[in-house]
Design a protein around this motif. Structure first.
Motif, PDB file in Angstrom:
ATOM      1  N   ALA B  93     -85.002  45.799 -24.459  1.00 19.01           N
ATOM      2  CA  ALA B  93     -84.017  45.396 -23.451  1.00 19.01           C
ATOM      3  C   ALA B  93     -84.370  45.949 -22.069  1.00 19.01           C
ATOM      4  CB  ALA B  93     -82.631  45.866 -23.868  1.00 19.01           C
ATOM      5  N   ASN B 109     -79.058  41.329 -18.437  1.00 17.24           N
ATOM      6  CA  ASN B 109     -79.410  41.277 -19.867  1.00 17.24           C
ATOM      7  C   ASN B 109     -78.290  40.611 -20.674  1.00 17.24           C
ATOM      8  OD1 ASN B 109     -81.600  42.892 -19.135  1.00 17.24           O
ATOM      9  ND2 ASN B 109     -81.475  44.111 -20.992  1.00 17.24           N
ATOM     10  N   LYS B 112     -74.868  42.712 -26.233  1.00 20.93           N
ATOM     11  CA  LYS B 112     -75.473  43.269 -27.447  1.00 20.93           C
ATOM     12  C   LYS B 112     -75.409  42.322 -28.644  1.00 20.93           C
ATOM     13  CE  LYS B 112     -75.236  48.199 -26.494  1.00 20.93           C
ATOM     14  NZ  LYS B 112     -74.695  49.515 -26.834  1.00 20.93           N
ATOM     15  N   GLU B 113     -74.241  41.761 -28.891  1.00 18.80           N
ATOM     16  CA  GLU B 113     -74.089  40.880 -30.068  1.00 18.80           C
ATOM     17  C   GLU B 113     -74.948  39.623 -29.934  1.00 18.80           C
ATOM     18  OE1 GLU B 113     -70.196  39.925 -31.421  1.00 18.80           O
ATOM     19  OE2 GLU B 113     -69.494  41.985 -31.134  1.00 18.80           O
ATOM     20  N   LEU B 116     -78.599  40.540 -30.230  1.00 22.00           N
ATOM     21  CA  LEU B 116     -78.976  40.796 -31.625  1.00 22.00           C
ATOM     22  C   LEU B 116     -79.149  39.488 -32.382  1.00 22.00           C
ATOM     23  CD1 LEU B 116     -79.423  42.429 -34.183  1.00 22.00           C
ATOM     24  CD2 LEU B 116     -76.952  42.748 -34.377  1.00 22.00           C
ATOM     25  N   TYR B 148     -83.157  46.377 -33.803  1.00 22.79           N
ATOM     26  CA  TYR B 148     -82.452  46.116 -32.543  1.00 22.79           C
ATOM     27  C   TYR B 148     -81.481  47.258 -32.245  1.00 22.79           C
ATOM     28  CZ  TYR B 148     -79.994  43.427 -28.960  1.00 22.79           C
ATOM     29  OH  TYR B 148     -79.460  42.987 -27.782  1.00 22.79           O
ATOM     30  N   GLY B 149     -81.530  47.760 -31.040  1.00 28.40           N
ATOM     31  CA  GLY B 149     -80.594  48.808 -30.628  1.00 28.40           C
ATOM     32  C   GLY B 149     -81.131  50.218 -30.829  1.00 28.40           C
TER      33      GLY B 149
END
Lengths: 168, 168
Positions: B93, B109, B112-113, B116, B148-149
Motif C-alpha cells: 500500500a 489508496n 482496507k476492505e 483486500l 494483506y495488512g
C-alpha cells in the motif's frame, strides 16, 4: 512532487533495508566481482528522463534525505538523516519503461551521457548532504552506489521494503 | 497502461529475483514466524487506488504475466509464463503514497476492505493463469503471496532487480 501538467524529469523508488549488497564490478577473467555493502540503509533507485536538468538535483536530494520513511527503534518513521542510516543508490533506467504490447520501451529516458552526468552529481550531492549532517557523520554513515550502466546485481534483506515512489 | 486523463486505479512494481523469502505470519509468543520462499520469480508489488474496480484485474494479470521482463538462459527477455518462473505477490500500500512536506500521505489508496478484496482476487487470478499455462504447470511453478495488512518482511536475491513500474 512533479508539477502537474508536465512529464516528470526523474523517477525515484525507495526501499528500506536492514542489509544490502550490490555488485559494482562484475567478475572478469580471474578477477572476482566487486561489491559494496551497507547495513541499515535507504535504498534509492533512480532514473532520469529526457529534459532532466541539474538544478533539479538539490531539491531531489533534499526531499529524499528528509522524508520520514525510515523506522527508528521506537517504531516511529524518521528521515534517513535523523535515523541516522546509510544510503545505497542504484541507477535503474528500467524504471523509465512503458508497456507497449508485450515489451517495455524506454523512449523517454535520458540519453546515456546525460544520465551518467546527472547520476554522478546526484551521488555527489547525497554524499555531501550526509557528510554535512552531524548525526550521520558521527555515526559513520556512508553513501554507497552502483556503477551506472552496469547490471545491478543486488541482495536485499528487509524488515519490510516499505516501497515508495516519488517523481520530480 | 493507465488511460491518459484519469488517475490510475492500481500501481504495480515489478522486480526480478533469483530467490525470495517473504514473511506471511509474524512470530507470536512461542510460535515461530511463517515464511514462503520462491526460487527464480517475478516479484509483483501491488497497490490499489480508490475507485479501482474488479473488471480491471483480468487485464492487469494478463499484462503482468505476459510482459517480457524475465531473463531466459540465452539472455533474452521473456514473460514469466514463458520462462517459466514463479510469482511472488506482495501487497504494498505504501506504493500509493504522495509526498507532503516531510511526510507521505495515502489519501488516494483504496480502503482496507476494498483493497483486500481486490488483492485476494488478483492473487486468485494469477494462480489460475499460472495453472492454466502448460509450461508453468509442467515445471511446477507456483504463486506465493504476502498477507494483506501485515508487514512484508522480505529477503530478495537478484541478478539485477530490473525494476519496472506499471500503472493501470
Amino acid at each position: 512532487m512533479a508539477e502537474a501538467g508536465r512529464p516528470p524529469q526523474a523517477r525515484v523508488l525507495l526501499q528500506q533495508c536492514l542489509h544490502a549488497k550490490l555488485q559494482v564490478r562484475p567478475a572478469e577473467g580471474d578477477v572476482e566481482a566487486q561489491w559494496v555493502e551497507v547495513p541499515t540503509a535507504l535504498v534509492i533507485y533512480v532514473c532520469f528522463f529526457k529534459g532532466a536538468e541539474e538544478d533539479l538535483l538539490p531539491k531531489m536530494v533534499s526531499t529524499l534525505l528528509n522524508v520520514k520513511l525510515s523506522e527508528a527503534e521506537n517504531g516511529k518513521r524518521v528521515s534517513i538523516l535523523d535515523l541516522p542510516g546509510n544510503i545505497l543508490i542504484i541507477p535503474q533506467a528500467t524504471l523509465g519503461g512503458r508497456v507497449r504490447g508485450r515489451n517495455m520501451q524506454y523512449h523517454t529516458n535520458s540519453g546515456k551521457e546525460e544520465g551518467l552526468a546527472l547520476y554522478s552529481q546526484f551521488v555527489t550531492l547525497c554524499e555531501k548532504e550526509l557528510a554535512a549532517n552531524s548525526k550521520c557523520a558521527e555515526a559513520g554513515m556512508v553513501v554507497r552506489h552502483g556503477t551506472y550502466g552496469n547490471r545491478q546485481v543486488l541482495k536485499l534483506d528487509t524488515n519490510g521494503p516499505y516501497t515508495h515512489l516519488i517523481e520530480f
